[in-house]
Design an enzyme around this catalytic site. Structure first.
Site, short mmCIF file in Angstrom:
data_model
loop_
_atom_site.label_atom_id
_atom_site.label_comp_id
_atom_site.label_asym_id
_atom_site.label_seq_id
_atom_site.Cartn_x
_atom_site.Cartn_y
_atom_site.Cartn_z
NE ARG A 36 66.15 64.95 25.32
CZ ARG A 36 66.47 65.69 26.41
NH1 ARG A 36 67.22 65.20 27.36
NH2 ARG A 36 66.02 66.92 26.51
CE1 TYR B 255 75.62 45.09 11.76
CE2 TYR B 255 76.35 47.06 12.89
CZ TYR B 255 75.52 46.44 11.98
OH TYR B 255 74.60 47.19 11.30
CG ASP C 8 75.98 42.27 19.12
OD1 ASP C 8 74.87 41.73 19.10
OD2 ASP C 8 76.35 43.11 18.26
CE LYS D 105 70.01 44.28 12.26
NZ LYS D 105 71.39 44.19 12.69
C1 LIG Z 1 72.38 45.04 13.12
C2 LIG Z 1 73.41 44.72 14.13
C3 LIG Z 1 73.93 45.71 14.97
C4 LIG Z 1 73.54 47.18 14.85
O1 LIG Z 1 72.21 47.37 15.13
P1 LIG Z 1 71.30 48.56 14.49
O2 LIG Z 1 69.97 48.33 15.11
O3 LIG Z 1 71.34 48.36 13.01
O4 LIG Z 1 71.94 49.84 14.89
C5 LIG Z 1 74.87 45.34 15.91
N1 LIG Z 1 75.27 44.05 16.03
C6 LIG Z 1 74.80 43.08 15.24
C7 LIG Z 1 75.29 41.69 15.42
C8 LIG Z 1 73.85 43.37 14.26
O5 LIG Z 1 73.40 42.40 13.46
#
Ligand SMILES: *Cc1c(COP(=O)(O)O)cnc(C)c1O
Length: 372
Positions: free
Chosen positions: A47, A99, A171, A196
């Site tokens: 962890r 998001y 992000d 992604k």
């Molecule tokens: C998918 C996504 C997230 C969240 O990520 P998870 O891995 O689904 O928790 C945050 N920001 C953007 C731009 C995303 O496309």
């Protein structure tokens, strides 16, 4: 070293024991230590940290030009760990287009943690300056943003925020470091949903934070992850490491396809609007051209004649699949308002497209038949 080379080699040293080129997948949850807890190779319990995750974090820091990285179980876990590490009473300034998970986090959970949040159009620097409050400790950027592909000037906003004593977190999920490196542009922390493009095959979930400095904030978030437990599994770290190797190659193909599709949609008589920063008509085009190497493979568009017409287009597609998420090899489409939960904010006719790496002519033929 150029990015393409770094992506192949970062954290990819052959295994010291066997010479194996593929990194060993260490599933161990615990590591032998001495009678008084003396660590053998820095590890104690999964962890806190583990060798496969360390390789991934080393690679992530290198690809984002950061000093340290932390991997998490998901993008949301990464985002939440950073925001919860801000001092109680802080205000966080968010982008008005972002998001959905971030919007929900800000609405529902941040107030419970004693954090304030408000949103502003990050494309309007005067509005950003006016929206900073005396207690603003973090300006959150998402550029290009979901789902409207709005572009924020990372350097200009970092200047504003830093003069105000706030950090900038960005992000970078849509762009990936192959196209945009926010730390080099002035941001303090980069966040990723590795679910992604990093994973790249719609089969692994993970999140990350990359820090421009290894300072108290990095320490605080590391400690929070250790204690609250939103850690990545070693197997997911291994899969994401594998995804990183082909990230630049995939992104080049994704971007080339998206450019062609954006031009096709923009010229189509049944399409009212296309949101893609690579189009010269996009309000953020000049900034995107300056701070990105290419414009990415996410776009959204609004067919003529409203919500039902948009749903009909999505329903007629054969090759492009109706599904949420993005960044995989397959192209995905999504009627945003339908999946935004109880508080939809997207225009009712907006379709978001994650352009995959199929042959672009097949994708265009599918869109053509769906629009006709
Ligand atoms: C998918 C996504 C997230 C969240 O990520 P998870 O891995 O689904 O928790 C945050 N920001 C953007 C731009 C995303 O496309």
């Amino acid at each position: 070293m150029r990015f393409e080379t770094q992506a192949v080699h970062a954290g990819a040293e052959p295994d010291a024991e066997t010479g194996a080129l593929s990194p060993p997948l260490h599933l161990a949850t615990t590591f032998r230590h001495g009678p008084a807890g003396e660590r053998q190779a820095g590890y104690e319990y999964v962890r806190e940290s583990n060798p496969t995750q360390t390789r991934l974090e080393t690679a992530l820091a290198s690809l984002e030009q950061g000093r340290a990285a932390l991997a998490f179980a998901s993008g949301m876990a990464a985002m939440n760990a950073l925001l919860e590490s801000l001092p109680a009473g802080s205000h966080v300034l968010l982008p008005s287009d972002c998001y959905t998970g971030l919007r929900e986090l800000a609405r529902e959970f941040l107030p419970q943690r004693g954090l304030e949040a408000s949103a502003v159009d990050m494309g309007d620097l005067k509005a950003v300056a006016a929206a900073l409050r005396p207690n603003t400790r973090c300006v959150w950027l998402e550029t290009p943003s979901n789902p409207l592909l709005q572009v924020a000037d990372i350097g200009a906003i970092a200047d504003l925020a830093h003069r105000h004593g706030a950090i900038v977190a960005c992000d970078n999920t849509f762009a990936t470091p192959a196209l945009q490196q926010p730390l080099a542009l002035g941001a303090d922390v980069v966040m990723h949903s590795m679910t992604k493009y990093f994973g790249g095959h719609s089969d692994v979930m993970g999140g990350a934070l990359v820090f421009g400095r290894s300072d108290e904030l990095h320490e605080a978030v590391f400690h929070r992850r250790h204690i609250t437990g939103a850690v990545l599994s070693p197997f997911n770290a291994w899969l994401i490491l594998r995804g990183l190797r082909s990230l630049p190659a995939r992104m080049a193909w994704h971007c080339a396809n998206a450019r062609r599709i954006a031009a096709f949609l923009a010229a189509h008589p049944r399409v009212a609007a296309v949101h893609y920063p690579g189009l010269a008509s996009h309000p953020g085009h000049a900034i995107a051209a300056r701070q990105m190497r290419d414009f990415g493979a996410m776009l959204s568009f609004q067919p003529h004649a409203g919500r039902d017409a948009a749903l009909a287009v999505a329903g007629k597609l054969k090759l492009v699949t109706n599904a949420t998420s993005l960044g995989g090899c397959e192209s995905l489409i999504e009627h945003r308002a339908s999946i935004e939960g109880p508080h939809p904010v997207s225009p009712p006719d907006l379709l978001r497209l994650s352009v995959g790496v199929e042959h672009v002519d097949d994708l265009i033929a599918d869109l053509e038949q769906a629009l006709s």
